[in-house]
Scaffold this motif. Structure first.
Motif, PDB file in Angstrom:
ATOM      1  N   MET A 103       0.846  -1.196   0.000  1.00  0.00           N
ATOM      2  CA  MET A 103       0.000   0.000   0.000  1.00  0.00           C
ATOM      3  C   MET A 103       0.880   1.244   0.000  1.00  0.00           C
ATOM      4  N   GLN A 104       0.381   2.257  -0.606  1.00  0.00           N
ATOM      5  CA  GLN A 104       1.095   3.523  -0.623  1.00  0.00           C
ATOM      6  C   GLN A 104       1.071   4.112   0.781  1.00  0.00           C
ATOM      7  N   ALA A 105       2.239   4.376   1.318  1.00  0.00           N
ATOM      8  CA  ALA A 105       2.301   4.928   2.654  1.00  0.00           C
ATOM      9  C   ALA A 105       2.225   6.448   2.577  1.00  0.00           C
ATOM     10  N   GLU A 106       1.639   7.022   3.601  1.00  0.00           N
ATOM     11  CA  GLU A 106       1.557   8.475   3.630  1.00  0.00           C
ATOM     12  C   GLU A 106       2.415   8.985   4.776  1.00  0.00           C
ATOM     13  N   GLY A 107       2.836  10.222   4.680  1.00  0.00           N
ATOM     14  CA  GLY A 107       3.530  10.881   5.764  1.00  0.00           C
ATOM     15  C   GLY A 107       4.886  10.295   6.061  1.00  0.00           C
ATOM     16  N   GLN A 108       5.546   9.725   5.037  1.00  0.00           N
ATOM     17  CA  GLN A 108       6.849   9.142   5.298  1.00  0.00           C
ATOM     18  C   GLN A 108       7.964  10.019   4.732  1.00  0.00           C
ATOM     19  N   GLY A 109       7.723  11.299   4.618  1.00  0.00           N
ATOM     20  CA  GLY A 109       8.733  12.208   4.101  1.00  0.00           C
ATOM     21  C   GLY A 109       8.074  13.237   3.237  1.00  0.00           C
ATOM     22  N   ALA A 110       8.907  14.126   2.677  1.00  0.00           N
ATOM     23  CA  ALA A 110       8.369  15.224   1.891  1.00  0.00           C
ATOM     24  C   ALA A 110       7.688  14.706   0.635  1.00  0.00           C
ATOM     25  N   ARG A 111       8.196  13.608   0.110  1.00  0.00           N
ATOM     26  CA  ARG A 111       7.660  13.139  -1.155  1.00  0.00           C
ATOM     27  C   ARG A 111       7.775  11.625  -1.215  1.00  0.00           C
ATOM     28  N   ALA A 112       6.736  11.001  -1.725  1.00  0.00           N
ATOM     29  CA  ALA A 112       6.772   9.550  -1.838  1.00  0.00           C
ATOM     30  C   ALA A 112       7.833   9.152  -2.866  1.00  0.00           C
ATOM     31  N   PRO A 113       8.492   8.042  -2.690  1.00  0.00           N
ATOM     32  CA  PRO A 113       9.490   7.600  -3.651  1.00  0.00           C
ATOM     33  C   PRO A 113       8.821   7.214  -4.967  1.00  0.00           C
ATOM     34  N   PRO A 114       9.552   7.335  -6.082  1.00  0.00           N
ATOM     35  CA  PRO A 114       8.969   6.954  -7.358  1.00  0.00           C
ATOM     36  C   PRO A 114       8.532   5.494  -7.342  1.00  0.00           C
ATOM     37  N   ASP A 115       7.339   5.254  -7.754  1.00  0.00           N
ATOM     38  CA  ASP A 115       6.875   3.876  -7.869  1.00  0.00           C
ATOM     39  C   ASP A 115       5.679   3.868  -8.806  1.00  0.00           C
ATOM     40  N   VAL A 116       4.905   2.873  -8.729  1.00  0.00           N
ATOM     41  CA  VAL A 116       3.814   2.718  -9.680  1.00  0.00           C
ATOM     42  C   VAL A 116       2.531   2.433  -8.918  1.00  0.00           C
ATOM     43  N   LEU A 117       1.467   3.044  -9.355  1.00  0.00           N
ATOM     44  CA  LEU A 117       0.158   2.731  -8.791  1.00  0.00           C
ATOM     45  C   LEU A 117      -0.621   1.923  -9.818  1.00  0.00           C
ATOM     46  N   CYS A 118      -1.187   0.827  -9.372  1.00  0.00           N
ATOM     47  CA  CYS A 118      -2.039   0.042 -10.259  1.00  0.00           C
ATOM     48  C   CYS A 118      -3.381  -0.152  -9.583  1.00  0.00           C
ATOM     49  N   LEU A 119      -4.417   0.271 -10.256  1.00  0.00           N
ATOM     50  CA  LEU A 119      -5.772   0.085  -9.730  1.00  0.00           C
ATOM     51  C   LEU A 119      -6.583  -0.739 -10.714  1.00  0.00           C
ATOM     52  N   ARG A 120      -7.363  -1.635 -10.186  1.00  0.00           N
ATOM     53  CA  ARG A 120      -8.351  -2.322 -11.012  1.00  0.00           C
ATOM     54  C   ARG A 120      -9.714  -1.833 -10.568  1.00  0.00           C
ATOM     55  N   ILE A 121     -10.475  -1.374 -11.507  1.00  0.00           N
ATOM     56  CA  ILE A 121     -11.719  -0.683 -11.187  1.00  0.00           C
ATOM     57  C   ILE A 121     -12.877  -1.356 -11.902  1.00  0.00           C
ATOM     58  N   ALA A 122     -13.905  -1.692 -11.163  1.00  0.00           N
ATOM     59  CA  ALA A 122     -15.091  -2.307 -11.775  1.00  0.00           C
ATOM     60  C   ALA A 122     -15.806  -1.270 -12.646  1.00  0.00           C
ATOM     61  N   ALA A 123     -16.478  -1.778 -13.673  1.00  0.00           N
ATOM     62  CA  ALA A 123     -17.078  -0.880 -14.671  1.00  0.00           C
ATOM     63  C   ALA A 123     -18.431  -0.350 -14.231  1.00  0.00           C
ATOM     64  N   ASN A 124     -18.432   0.453 -13.179  1.00  0.00           N
ATOM     65  CA  ASN A 124     -19.653   1.161 -12.781  1.00  0.00           C
ATOM     66  C   ASN A 124     -19.253   2.496 -12.157  1.00  0.00           C
ATOM     67  N   PRO A 125     -20.160   3.469 -12.176  1.00  0.00           N
ATOM     68  CA  PRO A 125     -19.800   4.827 -11.756  1.00  0.00           C
ATOM     69  C   PRO A 125     -19.311   4.923 -10.314  1.00  0.00           C
ATOM     70  N   HIS A 126     -19.848   4.097  -9.400  1.00  0.00           N
ATOM     71  CA  HIS A 126     -19.418   4.197  -8.006  1.00  0.00           C
ATOM     72  C   HIS A 126     -17.999   3.670  -7.820  1.00  0.00           C
ATOM     73  N   SER A 127     -17.653   2.621  -8.546  1.00  0.00           N
ATOM     74  CA  SER A 127     -16.278   2.127  -8.481  1.00  0.00           C
ATOM     75  C   SER A 127     -15.323   3.132  -9.110  1.00  0.00           C
ATOM     76  N   VAL A 128     -15.769   3.786 -10.169  1.00  0.00           N
ATOM     77  CA  VAL A 128     -14.946   4.830 -10.787  1.00  0.00           C
ATOM     78  C   VAL A 128     -14.682   5.940  -9.781  1.00  0.00           C
ATOM     79  N   ARG A 129     -15.713   6.327  -9.049  1.00  0.00           N
ATOM     80  CA  ARG A 129     -15.545   7.391  -8.047  1.00  0.00           C
ATOM     81  C   ARG A 129     -14.541   6.965  -6.980  1.00  0.00           C
ATOM     82  N   ASP A 130     -14.661   5.741  -6.493  1.00  0.00           N
ATOM     83  CA  ASP A 130     -13.721   5.243  -5.480  1.00  0.00           C
ATOM     84  C   ASP A 130     -12.300   5.171  -6.041  1.00  0.00           C
ATOM     85  N   GLY A 131     -12.182   4.656  -7.261  1.00  0.00           N
ATOM     86  CA  GLY A 131     -10.869   4.539  -7.887  1.00  0.00           C
ATOM     87  C   GLY A 131     -10.217   5.892  -8.097  1.00  0.00           C
ATOM     88  N   LEU A 132     -11.039   6.837  -8.473  1.00  0.00           N
ATOM     89  CA  LEU A 132     -10.547   8.195  -8.700  1.00  0.00           C
ATOM     90  C   LEU A 132     -10.002   8.800  -7.406  1.00  0.00           C
TER      91      LEU A 132
END
Lengths: 111, 181
Positions: B1-30
């Motif tokens: 999981m992406q950690a928060e508050g561990q310095g001025a800036r998160a280290p470069p990495d990659v975010l991958c999200l899988r989002i179900a095809a409905n508007p509420h999942s899109v909102r959560d994913g966003l």
């Protein structure tokens, strides 16, 4: 979708008490607005000051409400944040709606 | 999981999200995507633009690519992940996964890769569809014009049964961006 409506003089003020009008809420928004604009009034101001984000579905819903009110009345908007304002500006919908910086200015405006 | 508050800036990495095809999942994913992306976008303006682009891209997929329903040829492995050779951060999962969103930092912003297994985006590609005329009071058709106005290096291709969209979300959004015509 919570919308708070109040009459201020002859103006119906509808405040969107949600932080988003998006694809997940656009239909609800449109349905609630359809009921609220039945109110007898000269002007309708939609106060968007609590809305942080509006996507093209939200924009489409606002436009559809405007069309429901035409031709007797126009929908006026107030309190757009920079992101919401950007959507209206880029789509040139800012040329169609009367947009007030804040509700107070909208209420002073003669319409 | 992406950690928060561990310095001025998160280290470069990659975010991958899988989002179900409905508007509420899109909102959560966003929400998840913007939380992760915020440190890489250097102004409120850039963050707002990024959220608009991602919302329009994901909504297009839900409303158009998947408008005829989801039909995954291989439900067990709908996406060839990880695509960027980095460990995937899976923040959302479910049986009806339908959209894959990958964000990775670049020198100028965030590179985005969005894949889905919906219908080919006929007439909805990044080079098609002019902006609607506001005088006609159109209730739709703004998605692609907004996407084109607010991102860079937009590229769409159909790869087998996949729609693959790539674009860059600028770290700095130029002020006073004009209309999308």
């Amino acid at each position: 979708m919570q919308l708070d409506a109040a009459m201020m003089g002859n103006t119906l003020v509808i405040r969107v008490a949600e932080d988003r009008i998006d694809a997940a809420s656009a239909i609800q928004f449109k349905e609630r607005m359809r009921d609220l604009i039945e109110t007898d009034c000269n002007r309708v101001i939609l106060d968007l000051s609590a809305v942080h984000f509006l996507d093209s579905s939200g924009l489409g819903a606002v436009v559809s409400v405007m069309k429901l009110m035409a031709p007797q009345r126009r929908l006026e908007l107030s309190g757009l944040n920079s992101t919401v304002e950007k959507v209206f500006r880029l789509t040139r919908m800012d040329t169609i709606f009367t947009i007030h910086p804040a509700l107070a200015q909208g209420l002073r405006h003669a319409g | 999981m992406q950690a928060e508050g561990q310095g001025a800036r998160a280290p470069p990495d990659v975010l991958c999200l899988r989002i179900a095809a409905n508007p509420h999942s899109v909102r959560d994913g966003l929400r998840q995507a913007m939380l992760w992306a915020a440190p890489y976008l250097h102004s409120e303006e850039a963050r707002g633009a990024a959220e608009i682009v991602l919302a329009e891209v994901l909504n297009n997929i839900v409303e158009h690519a998947y408008s005829g329903g989801i039909s995954l040829g291989n439900a067990e492995s709908p996406f060839p992940l990880p695509l960027l050779g980095a460990p995937a951060v899976q923040m959302q999962s479910g049986a009806d996964e339908a959209v894959c969103l990958i964000l990775s930092p670049s020198a100028t912003g965030l590179i985005c890769l969005v894949e889905d297994r919906g219908a080919r985006m006929h007439g909805m590609g990044p080079n098609a569809s002019a902006a609607p005329d506001p005088a006609d009071l159109p209730e739709g058709g703004y998605g692609w014009p907004l996407i084109r106005a607010l991102c860079q290096d937009l590229d769409y291709e159909r790869v087998g049964a996949l729609n693959r969209l790539r674009f860059t979300l600028p770290a700095r959004q130029s002020e006073g961006c004009d209309a999308i015509v």
